[in-house]
Scaffold this motif. Structure first.
Motif, PDB file in Angstrom:
ATOM      1  N   GLU A   1       0.376  11.306  -9.001  1.00  0.00           N
ATOM      2  CA  GLU A   1       0.146  11.194  -7.565  1.00  0.00           C
ATOM      3  C   GLU A   1      -1.055  10.308  -7.271  1.00  0.00           C
ATOM      4  N   THR A   2      -2.103  10.468  -8.064  1.00  0.00           N
ATOM      5  CA  THR A   2      -3.305   9.655  -7.852  1.00  0.00           C
ATOM      6  C   THR A   2      -3.009   8.182  -8.099  1.00  0.00           C
ATOM      7  N   GLU A   3      -2.227   7.924  -9.145  1.00  0.00           N
ATOM      8  CA  GLU A   3      -1.862   6.539  -9.443  1.00  0.00           C
ATOM      9  C   GLU A   3      -1.028   5.938  -8.314  1.00  0.00           C
ATOM     10  N   ALA A   4      -0.084   6.756  -7.789  1.00  0.00           N
ATOM     11  CA  ALA A   4       0.747   6.267  -6.680  1.00  0.00           C
ATOM     12  C   ALA A   4      -0.107   6.007  -5.442  1.00  0.00           C
ATOM     13  N   GLU A   5      -1.052   6.940  -5.195  1.00  0.00           N
ATOM     14  CA  GLU A   5      -1.931   6.774  -4.030  1.00  0.00           C
ATOM     15  C   GLU A   5      -2.785   5.520  -4.171  1.00  0.00           C
ATOM     16  N   MET A   6      -3.310   5.304  -5.374  1.00  0.00           N
ATOM     17  CA  MET A   6      -4.131   4.118  -5.602  1.00  0.00           C
ATOM     18  C   MET A   6      -3.299   2.844  -5.459  1.00  0.00           C
ATOM     19  N   THR A   7      -2.038   2.913  -5.915  1.00  0.00           N
ATOM     20  CA  THR A   7      -1.155   1.744  -5.775  1.00  0.00           C
ATOM     21  C   THR A   7      -0.904   1.430  -4.310  1.00  0.00           C
ATOM     22  N   GLU A   8      -0.654   2.509  -3.533  1.00  0.00           N
ATOM     23  CA  GLU A   8      -0.424   2.313  -2.099  1.00  0.00           C
ATOM     24  C   GLU A   8      -1.664   1.738  -1.424  1.00  0.00           C
ATOM     25  N   LYS A   9      -2.822   2.255  -1.786  1.00  0.00           N
ATOM     26  CA  LYS A   9      -4.060   1.737  -1.204  1.00  0.00           C
ATOM     27  C   LYS A   9      -4.262   0.266  -1.567  1.00  0.00           C
ATOM     28  N   LEU A  10      -3.908  -0.045  -2.829  1.00  0.00           N
ATOM     29  CA  LEU A  10      -4.053  -1.434  -3.255  1.00  0.00           C
ATOM     30  C   LEU A  10      -3.117  -2.346  -2.469  1.00  0.00           C
ATOM     31  N   GLU A  11      -1.871  -1.887  -2.292  1.00  0.00           N
ATOM     32  CA  GLU A  11      -0.913  -2.685  -1.534  1.00  0.00           C
ATOM     33  C   GLU A  11      -1.366  -2.828  -0.079  1.00  0.00           C
ATOM     34  N   SER A  12      -1.879  -1.699   0.462  1.00  0.00           N
ATOM     35  CA  SER A  12      -2.375  -1.753   1.845  1.00  0.00           C
ATOM     36  C   SER A  12      -3.536  -2.737   1.959  1.00  0.00           C
ATOM     37  N   ALA A  13      -4.383  -2.721   0.950  1.00  0.00           N
ATOM     38  CA  ALA A  13      -5.517  -3.645   0.957  1.00  0.00           C
ATOM     39  C   ALA A  13      -5.039  -5.094   0.883  1.00  0.00           C
TER      40      ALA A  13
END
Length: 211
Positions: free
Chosen positions: A170-182
């Motif tokens: 979940e943390t990896e997915a969240e970080m991926t989403e944040k990265l994509e959002s960034a």
């Protein structure tokens, strides 16, 4: 009935040693000794003393030469003394028989006591075997509890591992989403900057009259 008292001689020494001496053909003395073991509480009978234990009886007092002329010196007893003596002897016989029966009962008692002791011993052995089996059974139950605790610990450890793995995912997915959002935000900022830059360039051209 006349009661007869009997006494038992108590033996304090466990053995009596007798010594006898004889001479051989050369005149030399040979000494031999024999040891007689005495059982405490029991009287012994020495064959050499049996004659002294028998009632006094002289057969010569009853010698009869002519059966039709009995001698006047034959031992005699009156009828009353005979009856009294017979009553005494019969009472003594009954007393001895009753005493013998008491010894028979005592013998059977000792035999039964021995059987009781053997039965008790067998019971003790059986109880010991039961306790051994009980100890083995308790060890078995203890091992079962230990295994159950270890299984519970293993299940908990597996749950924790799965939880950590799920959290990591979940943390990896969240970080991926944040990265994509960034990245999207950066792209939008870039486009906005380019648009503003274009407008700024257009405005400058208007000011300078350039086409």
């Amino acid at each position: 009935t006349t009661a007869t008292k009997t006494s038992t001689t108590k033996t304090t020494k466990p053995a009596v040693t007798t010594t006898s001496s004889t001479s051989n053909s050369n005149g030399a003395k040979l000494t031999t000794s024999t040891s007689q073991i005495l059982v405490p509480g029991l009287s012994t009978i020495d064959p050499g003393e049996i004659s002294e234990m028998l009632p006094q009886f002289d057969a010569s007092n009853y010698d009869i030469t002519d059966p039709l002329k009995p001698p006047s010196n034959l031992p005699q007893i009156s009828e009353s003394d005979f009856d009294a003596g017979m009553n005494t002897y019969q009472g003594a016989i009954r007393a001895l028989k009753l005493t013998g029966t008491a010894f028979d009962v005592t013998r059977e008692r000792f035999t039964t006591e021995g059987k009781k002791a053997k039965a008790f011993g067998a019971g003790v052995k059986a109880a010991t075997e039961f306790e051994k089996v009980k100890a083995d059974y308790l060890d078995h139950l203890t091992q079962l509890e230990t295994n159950t605790q270890k299984e519970s610990g293993l299940s908990l450890a597996k749950s924790r591992t799965q939880f950590v793995q799920d959290m990591a995912t979940e943390t990896e997915a969240e970080m991926t989403e944040k990265l994509e959002s960034a990245k999207v935000g950066a792209e939008m900022a870039k486009l906005q900057r380019q648009d503003k830059q274009s407008k700024l360039d257009e405005f400058r051209k208007q000011l300078t009259g350039e086409k």
